[in-house]
Scaffold this motif. Structure first.
Motif, PDB file in Angstrom:
ATOM      1  N   ILE A  37       0.820  -1.215   0.000  1.00 13.69           N
ATOM      2  CA  ILE A  37       0.000   0.000   0.000  1.00 13.69           C
ATOM      3  C   ILE A  37       0.856   1.269   0.000  1.00 13.69           C
ATOM      4  N   ARG A  38       2.203   1.103   0.077  1.00 10.02           N
ATOM      5  CA  ARG A  38       3.091   2.265   0.018  1.00 10.02           C
ATOM      6  C   ARG A  38       3.867   2.331  -1.289  1.00 10.02           C
ATOM      7  N   ILE A  39       3.517   1.499  -2.261  1.00 11.72           N
ATOM      8  CA  ILE A  39       4.224   1.532  -3.545  1.00 11.72           C
ATOM      9  C   ILE A  39       4.020   2.876  -4.230  1.00 11.72           C
ATOM     10  N   PHE A  40       2.807   3.415  -4.116  1.00  8.07           N
ATOM     11  CA  PHE A  40       2.483   4.679  -4.773  1.00  8.07           C
ATOM     12  C   PHE A  40       2.273   5.782  -3.743  1.00  8.07           C
ATOM     13  N   GLU A  41       2.547   6.998  -4.162  1.00  7.82           N
ATOM     14  CA  GLU A  41       2.415   8.166  -3.284  1.00  7.82           C
ATOM     15  C   GLU A  41       1.396   9.123  -3.894  1.00  7.82           C
ATOM     16  N   TRP A  42       0.304   9.335  -3.165  1.00 10.78           N
ATOM     17  CA  TRP A  42      -0.785  10.206  -3.630  1.00 10.78           C
ATOM     18  C   TRP A  42      -0.681  11.575  -2.977  1.00 10.78           C
ATOM     19  N   ASN A  43      -1.137  12.587  -3.704  1.00  4.98           N
ATOM     20  CA  ASN A  43      -1.242  13.946  -3.165  1.00  4.98           C
ATOM     21  C   ASN A  43      -2.586  14.538  -3.585  1.00  4.98           C
ATOM     22  N   GLY A  44      -3.130  15.383  -2.723  1.00  7.84           N
ATOM     23  CA  GLY A  44      -4.372  16.082  -3.047  1.00  7.84           C
ATOM     24  C   GLY A  44      -5.644  15.301  -2.777  1.00  7.84           C
TER      25      GLY A  44
END
Length: 297
Positions: A37-44
Motif C-alpha cells: 500500500i506504500r508503492i504509490f504516493e498520492w497527493n491532493g
C-alpha cells in the motif's frame, strides 16, 4: 516484566507457541500488505491514502463517491449495468457506516471508479501465497537453529521413554542441557522397550544460513512479482540483455498499476473536482547504473 509487556499490559503466549505457521503467516501477510500500500504516493486526496490503496489491493477496484451524508469518500462496492465490454460497467453500488449509500452512475459528478490494474487484479492472493512461504521459511530457520544443539534424535516404542525424551527436547529448545533419565534408554533393542539414537547433521537438513537465504530469495521473488527490483539484483552481476529483460518485466508490472491510478486522477479532477496526483514512491524507484533514480517509469 519488560517494557513491551508492561506497556501492552498483557501477557504474550509462550515463545514456542507463538512461532507457529499461523502466527508467522499473519505477521508476513501484514508486513507484505503494508509494503504494497506504500508503492504509490498520492497527493491532493480529501481522505487518507491508505483508505484508497487498501481497497485497491484487497478488491482490485473501489469507488470514490460524493455521498449525500459524508461527502467525498472511498467506498467498497459492486458494479452493475454491463456494457458491450465485460469489464466496463455503468453503475456502482456502495454502502458504509453513516453513509446514505446507493447506486450511482460511474464517471459522473457523484462517482468514479479506480482500478488497481488493467484486469482489476487483487494483490491479496499473491500476498497470502508469499506470506505462507515466508512463514514456513521462518519455521525452518527456527528448527535449524534448535537442531544445532544436538546431532541426534531418538526412536522408541515405550510411552514413558518417549515422554522423557519430549521433556529433554523441551529443555533443549529453551537452551537447557540435561540427560534423559530412563532405565529403558540403556536397553539396546527397541523390541525390548529400548531407545535408538538416529544421527543427524548439526542443523538438520538445512543450515541456518541456507534457511535465511531461502527466506531472502522468497522476499526477492515477491518484490519482482509486484515489479520492484531488490538490492541483490545488481547490474554488475547480470549481462546487459538480462538487465534489459528484467527491467522491462518489472516496469510492465509497475506501469500497469500506475497507468490506472493516473487515469483515476484525471477522472477525479474531471468529474469530482479533486485535483489529485500520484507517483511511484521514491523508495521503490529503480536505480540506474550510475546510481541516479530512473524517473521515466
Amino acid at each position: 516484566m519488560g517494557f513491551i509487556e508492561s506497556y501492552m499490559k498483557q501477557k504474550d503466549k509462550e515463545e514456542k507457541n507463538i512461532v507457529r505457521v499461523s502466527y508467522l503467516f499473519d505477521y508476513w501477510r501484514n508486513k507484505l500488505f503494508e509494503k504494497c500500500i506504500r508503492i504509490f504516493e498520492w497527493n491532493g486526496l480529501p481522505f487518507p491514502q491508505n483508505e484508497l490503496e487498501c481497497r485497491l489491493m484487497m478488491y482490485g477496484y473501489c469507488g470514490i463517491v460524493k455521498d449525500d451524508n459524508l461527502g467525498l469518500m472511498v467506498a467498497n462496492g459492486s458494479m452493475s449495468q454491463p456494457t458491450q465490454y465485460s469489464d466496463i460497467f455503468k453503475k456502482f453500488t456502495y454502502s458504509a457506516v453513516g453513509a446514505k449509500g446507493g447506486t450511482l452512475k460511474i464517471n459522473s459528478d457523484k462517482c468514479v471508479v479506480v482500478k488497481n490494474d488493467s484486469l482489476m487484479t487483487t494483490m491479496i492472493s499473491g500476498i497470502n501465497i508469499y506470506a505462507s512461504l515466508l512463514a514456513h521459511a521462518d519455521i525452518t530457520l527456527k528448527s535449524s537453529l534448535v537442531n544445532m544443539r544436538s546431532n541426534s534424535t531418538f526412536v522408541t516404542d515405550d510411552d514413558n521413554t518417549a515422554e522423557n525424551i519430549s521433556v529433554w527436547y523441551n529443555k533443549l529448545y529453551d537452551g537447557e542441557m540435561g540427560a534423559i533419565v530412563d532405565e529403558n534408554a540403556v536397553t539396546k533393542q527397541i523390541g525390548d522397550n529400548g531407545v535408538n539414537a538416529l544421527q543427524l547433521n548439526s542443523s538438520g537438513s538445512i543450515t541456518p544460513l541456507q534457511a535465511i537465504e531461502v527466506r531472502n530469495e522468497i522476499l526477492r521473488s515477491f518484490y519482482s512479482e509486484i515489479g520492484i527490483r531488490s538490492s541483490k539484483e545488481k547490474r554488475g552481476n547480470m549481462t546487459q540483455e538480462e538487465v534489459n529483460d528484467n527491467t522491462t518485466l518489472l516496469l510492465f508490472n509497475i506501469n500497469d498499476m500506475l497507468k490506472y491510478r493516473l487515469q483515476a486522477c484525471d477522472d477525479m479532477n474531471k468529474f469530482l473536482g479533486i485535483k489529485a496526483s500520484v507517483k511511484l514512491n521514491e523508495t521503490y524507484k529503480l536505480y540506474s547504473e550510475e546510481g541516479s533514480i530512473d524517473d521515466d517509469i
